[in-house]
Write a protein that holds these residues in place. Structure first.
Motif, short mmCIF file in Angstrom:
data_model
loop_
_atom_site.label_atom_id
_atom_site.label_comp_id
_atom_site.label_asym_id
_atom_site.label_seq_id
_atom_site.Cartn_x
_atom_site.Cartn_y
_atom_site.Cartn_z
N GLU A 52 0.83 -1.21 0.00
CA GLU A 52 0.00 0.00 0.00
C GLU A 52 0.87 1.26 0.00
OE1 GLU A 52 -3.05 0.03 3.00
OE2 GLU A 52 -3.63 -2.04 2.55
N ILE A 53 1.96 1.23 0.74
CA ILE A 53 2.87 2.38 0.76
C ILE A 53 3.52 2.55 -0.61
CG2 ILE A 53 4.98 3.35 1.75
CD1 ILE A 53 4.21 2.00 4.41
N VAL A 54 3.93 1.45 -1.21
CA VAL A 54 4.55 1.51 -2.54
C VAL A 54 3.57 2.09 -3.54
CG1 VAL A 54 5.52 0.15 -4.44
CG2 VAL A 54 6.15 -0.39 -2.08
N ILE A 55 2.32 1.62 -3.51
CA ILE A 55 1.29 2.13 -4.42
C ILE A 55 1.08 3.62 -4.18
CG2 ILE A 55 -1.18 2.04 -4.96
CD1 ILE A 55 -0.99 -1.03 -4.42
N GLY A 56 1.02 4.03 -2.92
CA GLY A 56 0.83 5.44 -2.60
C GLY A 56 1.97 6.30 -3.11
N LEU A 57 3.20 5.81 -2.96
CA LEU A 57 4.36 6.55 -3.46
C LEU A 57 4.36 6.63 -4.98
CD1 LEU A 57 7.09 5.23 -1.00
CD2 LEU A 57 6.18 7.56 -1.12
N GLU A 58 3.96 5.54 -5.64
CA GLU A 58 3.86 5.56 -7.11
C GLU A 58 2.86 6.61 -7.56
OE1 GLU A 58 4.77 0.98 -8.49
OE2 GLU A 58 2.77 1.45 -7.74
N LYS A 59 1.70 6.62 -6.92
CA LYS A 59 0.66 7.59 -7.28
C LYS A 59 1.15 9.02 -7.05
CE LYS A 59 -3.37 4.66 -6.48
NZ LYS A 59 -4.55 4.41 -5.64
N LEU A 60 1.81 9.24 -5.92
CA LEU A 60 2.34 10.57 -5.61
C LEU A 60 3.37 11.00 -6.65
CD1 LEU A 60 2.54 13.01 -3.70
CD2 LEU A 60 4.27 11.73 -2.43
N LEU A 61 4.26 10.10 -7.01
CA LEU A 61 5.29 10.41 -8.01
C LEU A 61 4.66 10.79 -9.34
CD1 LEU A 61 8.28 10.48 -8.91
CD2 LEU A 61 8.05 8.04 -9.44
N HIS A 62 3.70 9.98 -9.81
CA HIS A 62 3.06 10.26 -11.09
C HIS A 62 2.30 11.58 -11.05
CE1 HIS A 62 4.29 6.49 -12.81
NE2 HIS A 62 3.71 5.81 -11.84
N LYS A 63 1.62 11.85 -9.94
CA LYS A 63 0.86 13.09 -9.80
C LYS A 63 1.79 14.30 -9.81
CE LYS A 63 -2.38 15.43 -6.74
NZ LYS A 63 -2.07 16.09 -5.51
N GLN A 64 2.86 14.23 -9.03
CA GLN A 64 3.80 15.35 -8.95
C GLN A 64 4.49 15.60 -10.30
OE1 GLN A 64 4.68 17.44 -6.23
NE2 GLN A 64 2.78 16.63 -5.39
N LYS A 65 4.86 14.53 -11.00
CA LYS A 65 5.50 14.69 -12.31
C LYS A 65 4.55 15.34 -13.30
CE LYS A 65 7.99 11.38 -14.05
NZ LYS A 65 8.45 10.05 -14.47
N ALA A 66 3.29 14.89 -13.30
CA ALA A 66 2.29 15.46 -14.21
C ALA A 66 2.06 16.94 -13.91
CB ALA A 66 0.97 14.68 -14.10
N GLU A 67 1.99 17.29 -12.63
CA GLU A 67 1.81 18.69 -12.25
C GLU A 67 3.00 19.54 -12.67
OE1 GLU A 67 0.95 18.71 -8.06
OE2 GLU A 67 -1.06 17.87 -8.35
N LEU A 68 4.20 19.02 -12.52
CA LEU A 68 5.40 19.75 -12.91
C LEU A 68 5.43 19.96 -14.43
CD1 LEU A 68 8.09 21.02 -12.06
CD2 LEU A 68 9.13 18.77 -12.34
N ILE A 69 5.11 18.93 -15.18
CA ILE A 69 5.08 19.05 -16.64
C ILE A 69 4.06 20.09 -17.06
CG2 ILE A 69 4.44 17.84 -18.76
CD1 ILE A 69 5.75 15.31 -17.50
N GLU A 70 2.87 20.03 -16.47
CA GLU A 70 1.82 20.98 -16.81
C GLU A 70 2.25 22.41 -16.47
OE1 GLU A 70 -2.75 21.92 -15.52
OE2 GLU A 70 -2.14 19.82 -15.69
N LYS A 71 2.90 22.58 -15.33
CA LYS A 71 3.35 23.90 -14.88
C LYS A 71 4.39 24.48 -15.85
CE LYS A 71 5.72 26.03 -10.96
NZ LYS A 71 6.36 25.76 -9.68
N GLU A 72 5.27 23.62 -16.36
CA GLU A 72 6.36 24.08 -17.22
C GLU A 72 5.96 24.20 -18.69
OE1 GLU A 72 9.59 21.42 -16.43
OE2 GLU A 72 10.07 22.40 -14.54
N MET A 73 4.80 23.65 -19.06
CA MET A 73 4.37 23.70 -20.45
C MET A 73 3.93 25.11 -20.83
SD MET A 73 2.15 20.76 -22.15
CE MET A 73 1.82 19.50 -20.98
N LYS A 74 4.36 25.51 -21.99
CA LYS A 74 3.95 26.81 -22.50
C LYS A 74 3.35 26.58 -23.88
CE LYS A 74 7.39 29.49 -19.99
NZ LYS A 74 7.57 28.56 -18.95
N PRO A 75 2.30 27.31 -24.19
CA PRO A 75 1.69 27.13 -25.51
C PRO A 75 2.65 27.54 -26.63
CG PRO A 75 0.50 28.79 -24.23
CD PRO A 75 1.62 28.30 -23.39
#
Length: 80
Positions: free
Chosen positions: A21-44
């Motif tokens: 459960e901890i591993v799954i939670g860390l995986e989800k957190l990693l994917h969420k944080q990476k997606a947010e970072l990519i979205e933040k850095e994306m420019k049209p």
């Protein structure tokens, strides 16, 4: 502690985990944080850049500077 040391320490802690459960939670957190970072850095892309890229692609196709999807898939299969 620098970032490389922190990553190594985290990896060591992660490898000692026995709770899925901890591993799954860390995986989800990693994917969420990476997606947010990519979205933040994306420019049209500007319309000028978009049109320039299209023109370049058409020019490449006209001059034979391309590879078919079939050939590309064949090349990728050789990688493994």
């Amino acid at each position: 502690m620098n970032i490389e040391t922190r990553k190594l320490t985290f990896i060591q802690e992660f490898l000692r985990l026995q709770n899925e459960e901890i591993v799954i939670g860390l995986e989800k957190l990693l994917h969420k944080q990476k997606a947010e970072l990519i979205e933040k850095e994306m420019k049209p892309m500007s319309i000028e850049k978009f049109n320039s890229d299209i023109d370049q692609s058409l020019e490449d196709a006209k001059n034979g500077r391309m590879i078919s999807a079939k050939k590309l898939k064949s090349e990728i299969q050789k990688w493994s």
